[in-house]
Design a protein around this motif. Sequence first.
Motif, PDB file in Angstrom:
ATOM      1  N   ASN A  40       0.839  -1.204   0.000  1.00  0.00           N
ATOM      2  CA  ASN A  40       0.000   0.000   0.000  1.00  0.00           C
ATOM      3  C   ASN A  40       0.874   1.255   0.000  1.00  0.00           C
ATOM      4  O   ASN A  40       0.587   2.226  -0.701  1.00  0.00           O
ATOM      5  N   GLU A  41       1.937   1.206   0.788  1.00  0.00           N
ATOM      6  CA  GLU A  41       2.813   2.369   0.872  1.00  0.00           C
ATOM      7  C   GLU A  41       3.511   2.599  -0.466  1.00  0.00           C
ATOM      8  O   GLU A  41       3.610   3.739  -0.932  1.00  0.00           O
ATOM      9  N   VAL A  42       3.995   1.519  -1.092  1.00  0.00           N
ATOM     10  CA  VAL A  42       4.668   1.649  -2.397  1.00  0.00           C
ATOM     11  C   VAL A  42       3.682   2.208  -3.418  1.00  0.00           C
ATOM     12  O   VAL A  42       3.993   3.141  -4.169  1.00  0.00           O
ATOM     13  N   ALA A  43       2.465   1.663  -3.449  1.00  0.00           N
ATOM     14  CA  ALA A  43       1.477   2.123  -4.434  1.00  0.00           C
ATOM     15  C   ALA A  43       1.089   3.578  -4.179  1.00  0.00           C
ATOM     16  O   ALA A  43       0.925   4.368  -5.120  1.00  0.00           O
ATOM     17  N   ALA A  44       0.956   3.957  -2.916  1.00  0.00           N
ATOM     18  CA  ALA A  44       0.523   5.322  -2.586  1.00  0.00           C
ATOM     19  C   ALA A  44       1.601   6.361  -2.901  1.00  0.00           C
ATOM     20  O   ALA A  44       1.299   7.536  -3.092  1.00  0.00           O
ATOM     21  N   ALA A  45       2.858   5.913  -2.978  1.00  0.00           N
ATOM     22  CA  ALA A  45       3.949   6.855  -3.256  1.00  0.00           C
ATOM     23  C   ALA A  45       3.893   7.360  -4.694  1.00  0.00           C
ATOM     24  O   ALA A  45       4.358   8.458  -4.992  1.00  0.00           O
ATOM     25  N   ASP A  46       3.334   6.562  -5.603  1.00  0.00           N
ATOM     26  CA  ASP A  46       3.166   7.000  -6.994  1.00  0.00           C
ATOM     27  C   ASP A  46       1.905   6.321  -7.538  1.00  0.00           C
ATOM     28  O   ASP A  46       1.977   5.346  -8.288  1.00  0.00           O
ATOM     29  N   GLU A 136      -7.176   2.892   1.038  1.00  0.00           N
ATOM     30  CA  GLU A 136      -6.722   4.230   1.403  1.00  0.00           C
ATOM     31  C   GLU A 136      -6.971   5.177   0.235  1.00  0.00           C
ATOM     32  O   GLU A 136      -6.638   4.855  -0.911  1.00  0.00           O
ATOM     33  N   ARG A 137      -7.608   6.311   0.546  1.00  0.00           N
ATOM     34  CA  ARG A 137      -7.869   7.319  -0.479  1.00  0.00           C
ATOM     35  C   ARG A 137      -6.712   8.311  -0.460  1.00  0.00           C
ATOM     36  O   ARG A 137      -6.418   8.894   0.585  1.00  0.00           O
ATOM     37  N   VAL A 138      -6.061   8.472  -1.604  1.00  0.00           N
ATOM     38  CA  VAL A 138      -4.883   9.361  -1.672  1.00  0.00           C
ATOM     39  C   VAL A 138      -4.989  10.216  -2.939  1.00  0.00           C
ATOM     40  O   VAL A 138      -5.697   9.849  -3.876  1.00  0.00           O
ATOM     41  N   PRO A 139      -4.292  11.354  -2.977  1.00  0.00           N
ATOM     42  CA  PRO A 139      -4.277  12.133  -4.212  1.00  0.00           C
ATOM     43  C   PRO A 139      -3.452  11.440  -5.290  1.00  0.00           C
ATOM     44  O   PRO A 139      -2.359  10.936  -5.016  1.00  0.00           O
ATOM     45  N   GLY A 140      -3.977  11.404  -6.514  1.00  0.00           N
ATOM     46  CA  GLY A 140      -3.213  10.879  -7.645  1.00  0.00           C
ATOM     47  C   GLY A 140      -2.182  11.901  -8.113  1.00  0.00           C
ATOM     48  O   GLY A 140      -2.063  12.987  -7.533  1.00  0.00           O
ATOM     49  N   ARG A 141      -1.437  11.566  -9.166  1.00  0.00           N
ATOM     50  CA  ARG A 141      -0.414  12.490  -9.696  1.00  0.00           C
ATOM     51  C   ARG A 141      -0.983  13.847 -10.031  1.00  0.00           C
ATOM     52  O   ARG A 141      -0.315  14.865  -9.914  1.00  0.00           O
ATOM     53  N   ASP A 142      -2.263  13.854 -10.502  1.00  0.00           N
ATOM     54  CA  ASP A 142      -2.903  15.111 -10.890  1.00  0.00           C
ATOM     55  C   ASP A 142      -3.652  15.770  -9.732  1.00  0.00           C
ATOM     56  O   ASP A 142      -4.353  16.758  -9.923  1.00  0.00           O
TER      57      ASP A 142
END
Length: 260
Positions: A40-46, A136-142
């Motif tokens: 999850n942490e790796v995916a959330a980083a990018d 986990e809801r996170v902001p995407g690149r945009d």
Amino acid sequence: MSDIAASWSPLEPSTVEAAVAAAAGPDWTVRLLAAAGSTNEVAAADPVPRTVVVADHQTAGRGRLDRSWSTPPGTALTFSLVLRPALPDRHWSLLPLAVALGAADGIASLTGLRPDLKWPNDLLLGGRKLSGILLERVPGRDGRPVVVIGIGVNVGMGAEQLPVEGATSLAVEGVAPDRAALLGALVAAVDVRVDELATGPDRLLAAYRSRCVTLGRQVRVHLPAGRELTGIAQDVDDDGRLVVDGVPVGAGDVVHVRAR
Ligand code: BTN
């Protein structure tokens, strides 16, 4: 290490990519890591939509409600997928239910076993935990939101390797699917259920309520901030909350006390 675990082979990039493409379609990007702290942490980083991060071994897995999720090397499927669901904000609270249904569908399609759902998104076989899910809801690149969907499935561990009391694994239940094929089946089925939710919540909620074995039971709910609630789990409301003796619960750790 048990014989089952000893015979487990590492995930290979080409096999994993082929399995995901065959089951879920060619537009998924697969990132296979030999080891990672938390996928999850790796995916959330990018967090690029339609990416799957899978770790052959996860060393610092995270669970719901700040718990940890730990699995012996080679015995689990631990991965996170990133999606940008076409959902109005008010339906994001139903995503954990859609993912639970999708994960159960994926496991059923490959193994023939039909996991039960414990609210909100644990998968059980015979009352024992087979799989856990962390969204986990996170902001995407945009900057617009995406969801990181982390799924851990106990696959090959023998009874003596189960990480916690009350757990089970596919091997213990008598099946030993190929982890790459299982990953493909899970990604495809979760994608389908999230798409189904995007068409409107009614079918999804009806399917969830019919599969949720928490309903009708006496439960004890450990709420955030140390509070506790005991009562009958009467319903899952239209926002995905568990209704316990008339009280809607949005987040908490549920213990099934006994059948009604
Ligand atoms: C729970 O039952 O508390 C949720 C467990 C979620 C575990 C998975 S394993 C893959 C992904 N990466 C993490 O760090 N956690 C999720």
